[in-house]
Design an enzyme around this catalytic site. Structure first.
Site, mmCIF file in Angstrom:
data_model
loop_
_atom_site.group_PDB
_atom_site.id
_atom_site.type_symbol
_atom_site.label_atom_id
_atom_site.label_comp_id
_atom_site.label_asym_id
_atom_site.label_seq_id
_atom_site.Cartn_x
_atom_site.Cartn_y
_atom_site.Cartn_z
ATOM 1 N N HIS A 284 -3.213 -32.920 -34.152
ATOM 2 C CA HIS A 284 -2.077 -33.813 -34.385
ATOM 3 C C HIS A 284 -1.840 -34.579 -33.090
ATOM 4 C CE1 HIS A 284 1.639 -35.509 -35.721
ATOM 5 N NE2 HIS A 284 2.370 -34.819 -34.865
ATOM 6 N N VAL B 17 14.487 -34.028 -34.259
ATOM 7 C CA VAL B 17 13.710 -33.516 -35.391
ATOM 8 C C VAL B 17 14.348 -32.277 -35.996
ATOM 9 C CG1 VAL B 17 11.482 -32.621 -36.129
ATOM 10 C CG2 VAL B 17 11.579 -34.520 -34.506
ATOM 11 N N ASP C 239 0.557 -37.182 -40.510
ATOM 12 C CA ASP C 239 -0.459 -38.213 -40.287
ATOM 13 C C ASP C 239 -1.166 -38.580 -41.585
ATOM 14 O OD1 ASP C 239 -0.124 -38.162 -37.346
ATOM 15 O OD2 ASP C 239 -0.915 -36.140 -37.587
ATOM 16 N N LYS D 53 25.476 -28.450 -28.144
ATOM 17 C CA LYS D 53 24.620 -29.132 -29.109
ATOM 18 C C LYS D 53 24.566 -28.361 -30.426
ATOM 19 C CE LYS D 53 21.273 -31.917 -30.614
ATOM 20 N NZ LYS D 53 21.631 -33.205 -31.247
#
Length: 317
Positions: free
Chosen positions: A179, A15, A152, A41
């Site tokens: 959520h 994400v 959502d 990373k």
């Protein structure tokens, strides 16, 4: 000369990296500061994003910050995407201890270094993490925004669109509450062109008389359809976070479903959860309460209680 727009991102998993890419593609940030505890990373993501600059609208300064969180203090926005998505295979509560421990490792360091911008937190369980950041730092809660049910709500628009053939952009409907699996659709307040869906269903039953419970469940569980085949969610949640960033950076006063501190709405207080919010340069400007049915109101309270139950599991609280 316009001021430089600076966005920091903590956590460069699926994400966080996609948030960075979305910000680049939309030309939303002049400078991106990338943080991750995994040195290789963050180095790799910095390189990959820098190699993309030829193909994006505007040149952007991309900085590898590693885990030197104090260097984020000058940012206008810090996006918190620190987590471990594999722990969320069953539900978003699976990351509870991981993400709150992560927040404990950086929240005070950032604030103590002089950060005065906006937190946009997307780490799950989103509402608990937002409440944690507020609890740890005593930061202005209006400047802590959880992506919450923004995604959502977009999933709800998508599912309604499939049923009635109206563009999802033309549907005004919200998922509210946690959520997570306890979230609810605020059907009583849902409209298209200013007309309640309930009226449209009476006038045009073949088009609008769909099974609301089915659509609500599809919106609630949509992320796990994505997770099933990919082991993560990426694009929609990243774009949801970028949308909040855009509302802040452009001082839009945009109405989005977002997780914010409850201060008496429906009798709830002391926790973050999602309601429609006006979002601008200073964060949450206003929180709207919707006209809920008795069943919806009961569902909202149960959702808030689930958030409290999660918080109660944190031994350090």
């Amino acid at each position: 000369m316009a001021s430089t727009r600076k966005v920091g991102i903590i956590g460069l998993g699926h994400v966080g990296a996609h948030v960075a890419n979305s910000l680049l593609l939309q030309g939303l940030a002049d400078e991106l500061y990338l943080c991750d505890v995994k040195a290789q990373k963050v180095l790799s993501e910095t390189q990959d994003l820098h190699d993309s600059l030829t193909f994006v609208p505007f040149n952007t300064k991309i900085v590898n910050v590693g885990d030197r969180y104090e260097e984020l203090a000058s940012c206008d926005i810090i996006v918190n995407a620190a987590g471990n998505v594999a722990m969320a295979a069953g539900n978003r509560d699976g990351e509870l201890f991981c993400t709150t421990d992560s927040a404990r490792s950086f929240a005070n360091r950032v604030v103590d270094a002089g950060f005065d911008g906006i937190w946009v937190s997307i780490a799950n369980p989103c509402d608990v993490v937002c409440t944690t950041i507020w609890h740890l730092t005593n930061y202005d809660p209006k400047k802590i925004i959880g992506s919450g049910c923004g995604l959502d709500s977009a999933r709800l628009h998508s599912e309604i669109s499939k049923k009635c053939g109206i563009s999802p952009k033309s549907i005004d409907a919200y998922m509210i509450g946690e959520h997570g699996f306890s979230q609810i659709a605020a059907w009583k307040a849902a409209t298209i062109a200013g007309k309640p869906l309930s009226e449209l269903a009476c006038e045009y039953p073949e088009q609008y008389g769909f099974d609301q419970a089915e659509v609500e469940e599809l919106a609630r569980k949509g992320g796990y359809v994505t997770y099933e085949g990919k082991g993560c969610t990426e694009y929609a949640v990243a774009n949801s976070a970028a949308r909040v960033c855009a509302a802040v950076l452009h001082n839009e006063h945009a109405v989005l479903s977002a997780s914010t501190l409850m201060c008496g709405q429906y009798g709830e207080e002391g926790i973050f959860t999602s309601l429609p919010c006006v979002i601008g340069a200073e964060g949450i400007e206003q929180v709207y309460t919707l006209d809920l049915s008795d069943a919806e109101l009961e569902g909202f309270h149960k959702s808030c209680q689930h958030i409290r139950d999660n918080i109660a599991q944190l031994a350090w609280w």
